[in-house]
Design a protein around this motif. Structure first.
Motif, mmCIF file in Angstrom:
data_model
loop_
_atom_site.group_PDB
_atom_site.id
_atom_site.type_symbol
_atom_site.label_atom_id
_atom_site.label_comp_id
_atom_site.label_asym_id
_atom_site.label_seq_id
_atom_site.Cartn_x
_atom_site.Cartn_y
_atom_site.Cartn_z
ATOM 1 N N GLU A 32 43.851 49.854 43.058
ATOM 2 C CA GLU A 32 44.142 49.213 41.774
ATOM 3 C C GLU A 32 43.550 47.815 41.720
ATOM 4 N N LEU A 35 39.802 48.199 41.301
ATOM 5 C CA LEU A 35 39.507 48.572 39.928
ATOM 6 C C LEU A 35 39.622 47.370 38.994
ATOM 7 N N ALA A 36 40.661 46.575 39.169
ATOM 8 C CA ALA A 36 40.834 45.384 38.335
ATOM 9 C C ALA A 36 39.673 44.417 38.541
ATOM 10 N N ILE A 38 36.575 45.128 39.540
ATOM 11 C CA ILE A 38 35.360 45.696 38.955
ATOM 12 C C ILE A 38 35.419 45.612 37.437
ATOM 13 N N THR A 39 36.577 45.882 36.860
ATOM 14 C CA THR A 39 36.725 45.864 35.406
ATOM 15 C C THR A 39 36.454 44.477 34.846
ATOM 16 N N THR A 40 36.873 43.433 35.558
ATOM 17 C CA THR A 40 36.633 42.068 35.068
ATOM 18 C C THR A 40 35.149 41.710 35.110
ATOM 19 N N LYS A 41 34.389 42.390 35.962
ATOM 20 C CA LYS A 41 32.957 42.107 36.070
ATOM 21 C C LYS A 41 32.128 42.828 35.004
ATOM 22 N N LEU A 42 32.738 43.796 34.319
ATOM 23 C CA LEU A 42 32.006 44.542 33.303
ATOM 24 C C LEU A 42 31.646 43.627 32.144
ATOM 25 N N ASP A 45 33.659 46.242 27.246
ATOM 26 C CA ASP A 45 34.751 47.188 27.422
ATOM 27 C C ASP A 45 34.157 48.591 27.591
ATOM 28 N N PRO A 46 34.590 49.345 28.603
ATOM 29 C CA PRO A 46 34.024 50.681 28.825
ATOM 30 C C PRO A 46 34.137 51.594 27.599
ATOM 31 N N ASN A 47 35.253 51.540 26.894
ATOM 32 C CA ASN A 47 35.415 52.393 25.710
ATOM 33 C C ASN A 47 34.408 52.018 24.634
#
Length: 95
Positions: A32, A35-36, A38-42, A45-47
């Motif tokens: 988790e 994932l958090a 990696i998500t902040t580095k995007l 927004d993936p959606n």
């Protein structure tokens, strides 16, 4: 096997299961956190990215359909197959 041995076996199994649960919970926490991170580095927004790609694919397909329609008209006017017109314009199988 007597009751003491049976109880000892059950206690060992319970201890092993508790240790396994603890390890799995630690692994879940690690995943988790990863994932958090990696998500902040995007960048986006993936959606939103998926929706954008779907829209772009839709646009591409519409443009491709128009292009194929035009090549069909050209083929009809020349009295040749559409494949021949596609080759003439450099359109390959992968296009």
């Amino acid at each position: 096997m007597d009751n003491k041995e049976t109880n000892d076996l059950k206690d060992k199994r319970i201890s092993a299961l508790r240790a396994s649960i603890t390890n799995l919970e630690a692994k879940r926490s690690e995943l988790e956190a990863e994932l958090a991170s990696i998500t902040t580095k995007l960048k986006d927004d993936p959606n939103a990215t998926v929706e954008r790609h779907i829209r772009l694919l839709h646009d591409y397909n519409e443009i491709k359909d128009v292009g194929q329609g035009l090549m069909g008209l050209i083929a009809d006017s020349k009295g040749v197959r559409q494949v021949d017109v596609e080759k003439e314009f450099g359109v390959g199988d992968q296009d």
